[in-house]
Scaffold this motif. Structure first.
Motif, PDB file in Angstrom:
ATOM      1  N   TYR A 127     -63.564  38.073  36.759  1.00  0.00           N
ATOM      2  CA  TYR A 127     -64.040  37.298  38.032  1.00  0.00           C
ATOM      3  C   TYR A 127     -65.414  37.555  38.146  1.00  0.00           C
ATOM      4  O   TYR A 127     -66.270  36.709  38.602  1.00  0.00           O
ATOM      5  N   ARG A 140     -46.906  41.735  47.581  1.00  0.00           N
ATOM      6  CA  ARG A 140     -46.293  42.383  49.114  1.00  0.00           C
ATOM      7  C   ARG A 140     -44.839  42.377  49.186  1.00  0.00           C
ATOM      8  O   ARG A 140     -44.231  43.290  49.754  1.00  0.00           O
ATOM      9  N   GLU A 168     -49.094  40.793  39.315  1.00  0.00           N
ATOM     10  CA  GLU A 168     -49.708  39.418  39.162  1.00  0.00           C
ATOM     11  C   GLU A 168     -48.807  38.430  38.734  1.00  0.00           C
ATOM     12  O   GLU A 168     -47.847  38.736  37.876  1.00  0.00           O
ATOM     13  N   PHE A 216     -61.495  41.004  43.556  1.00  0.00           N
ATOM     14  CA  PHE A 216     -61.810  39.651  43.583  1.00  0.00           C
ATOM     15  C   PHE A 216     -60.629  38.328  44.023  1.00  0.00           C
ATOM     16  O   PHE A 216     -60.224  37.614  43.278  1.00  0.00           O
ATOM     17  N   PRO A 217     -60.268  38.953  45.130  1.00  0.00           N
ATOM     18  CA  PRO A 217     -59.003  38.042  45.653  1.00  0.00           C
ATOM     19  C   PRO A 217     -59.437  36.752  46.108  1.00  0.00           C
ATOM     20  O   PRO A 217     -60.785  36.339  46.203  1.00  0.00           O
ATOM     21  N   GLY A 219     -52.942  41.457  41.980  1.00  0.00           N
ATOM     22  CA  GLY A 219     -53.687  40.305  41.412  1.00  0.00           C
ATOM     23  C   GLY A 219     -54.733  40.913  40.260  1.00  0.00           C
ATOM     24  O   GLY A 219     -56.018  40.463  40.376  1.00  0.00           O
ATOM     25  N   PHE A 220     -54.030  41.400  39.137  1.00  0.00           N
ATOM     26  CA  PHE A 220     -54.991  41.873  38.102  1.00  0.00           C
ATOM     27  C   PHE A 220     -55.841  40.991  37.156  1.00  0.00           C
ATOM     28  O   PHE A 220     -56.361  41.244  36.519  1.00  0.00           O
ATOM     29  N   GLY A 221     -55.150  39.562  37.484  1.00  0.00           N
ATOM     30  CA  GLY A 221     -55.869  38.540  36.565  1.00  0.00           C
ATOM     31  C   GLY A 221     -55.594  38.651  35.204  1.00  0.00           C
ATOM     32  O   GLY A 221     -54.442  38.918  34.570  1.00  0.00           O
ATOM     33  N   PHE A 223     -49.345  35.355  37.646  1.00  0.00           N
ATOM     34  CA  PHE A 223     -49.403  34.331  36.718  1.00  0.00           C
ATOM     35  C   PHE A 223     -49.426  34.799  35.343  1.00  0.00           C
ATOM     36  O   PHE A 223     -49.997  35.914  34.828  1.00  0.00           O
TER      37      PHE A 223
END
Ligand code: SAM
Length: 234
Positions: free
Chosen positions: A213, A117, A88, A135-136, A65-67, A90
């Motif tokens: 985040y 996963r 990621e 920042f999950p 989730g590297f944003g 998104f």
């Protein structure tokens, strides 16, 4: 191996796309991403890490989730002999990381554009030197806690993937998630918390650049916790 059907049946709860991409970002997605993407097509095949990177790498670090990718790009620029896999789903975030990769000519970044996963289950034991969950999504409602990324099943997999002595980093501005993470990790015998005193987790350690985040939380008056855990020797 975990039951992949179960994972594929579960959902990624975040958005896959936000605003339309600018033409330059779209170009990066069309032209640069295919060169960096970790193939998800054959989800049963174990990943050969050395085949992913053009040059020999000394270690492999993994970010979930590297944003928009600012943390991952910073790490990759500061550790050019380490290979990085960022996950990621998104698209606007992926395009953000691609912008950093291009601007800094980073050669050591690979991208998985789906649920982390799915890839974690295809990586070999003791293959990762550092694992970032920054920042999950906090999923504050009790009925949503099962969606939290830090959970016993994912920690089993992370423990399998980490080399002895390797580090798991979890950052959060959500104090309930901070307590939750500590509870999940402290009840295990395969991790130890690297903190001698409060400053070790209340102050951002050297080598841990801010993420988007974290910066956003600060502007809203929330401080963050910087949790570091060591994978004990097997
Ligand atoms: C709250 S944002 C934090 C982004 C970034 N780490 C930061 O600190 O600015 C959480 C991110 O994790 C991603 N995410 C959530 N579950 C994920 C999963 N299972 N695999 C990969 N990414 C995931 C979301 O798409 C979202 O971009």
């Amino acid at each position: 191996m975990r039951d992949l059907e179960n994972i594929q049946g579960s959902r990624i709860y975040g958005r896959r796309q936000g605003k339309p991409l600018t033409p330059s970002r779209q170009k990066l997605v069309d032209e640069l991403l295919p060169r960096l993407v970790v193939d998800a097509a054959d989800s049963d095949t174990a990943v050969e890490i050395n085949d992913l990177f053009a040059a020999d790498i000394e270690d492999l670090w993994f970010e979930v989730g590297f944003g928009k990718g600012e943390h991952l790009a910073w790490q990759a620029a500061h550790h050019p002999n380490t290979g990085f896999i960022g996950c990621e789903p998104f698209l606007n975030g992926i395009a953000g990381l691609l912008g950093h990769v291009e601007a800094q000519s980073l050669e050591n970044v690979r991208i998985f554009t789906d649920d982390a996963r799915l890839l974690m289950d295809r990586l070999p034991d003791a293959s990762i030197g550092r694992f970032f969950v920054l920042f999950p999504d906090p999923w504050p409602k009790a009925r949503h806690h099962k969606r939290r990324f830090i959970n016993p099943g994912n920690l089993d997999v992370i423990a399998r993937l980490l080399k002895d002595g390797a580090e798991l980093r979890v950052g959060t501005d959500h104090m309930d998630y901070c307590r939750w993470t500590l509870m999940q990790l402290m009840r295990r015998d395969d991790f130890e918390w690297i903190a001698a005193g409060p400053d070790d987790w209340r102050q951002r350690p050297a080598g841990w650049p801010p993420s988007r985040y974290e910066a956003k939380a600060l502007t809203q008056g929330r401080k963050s916790a910087y949790l570091r855990f060591r994978r004990k020797a097997r």
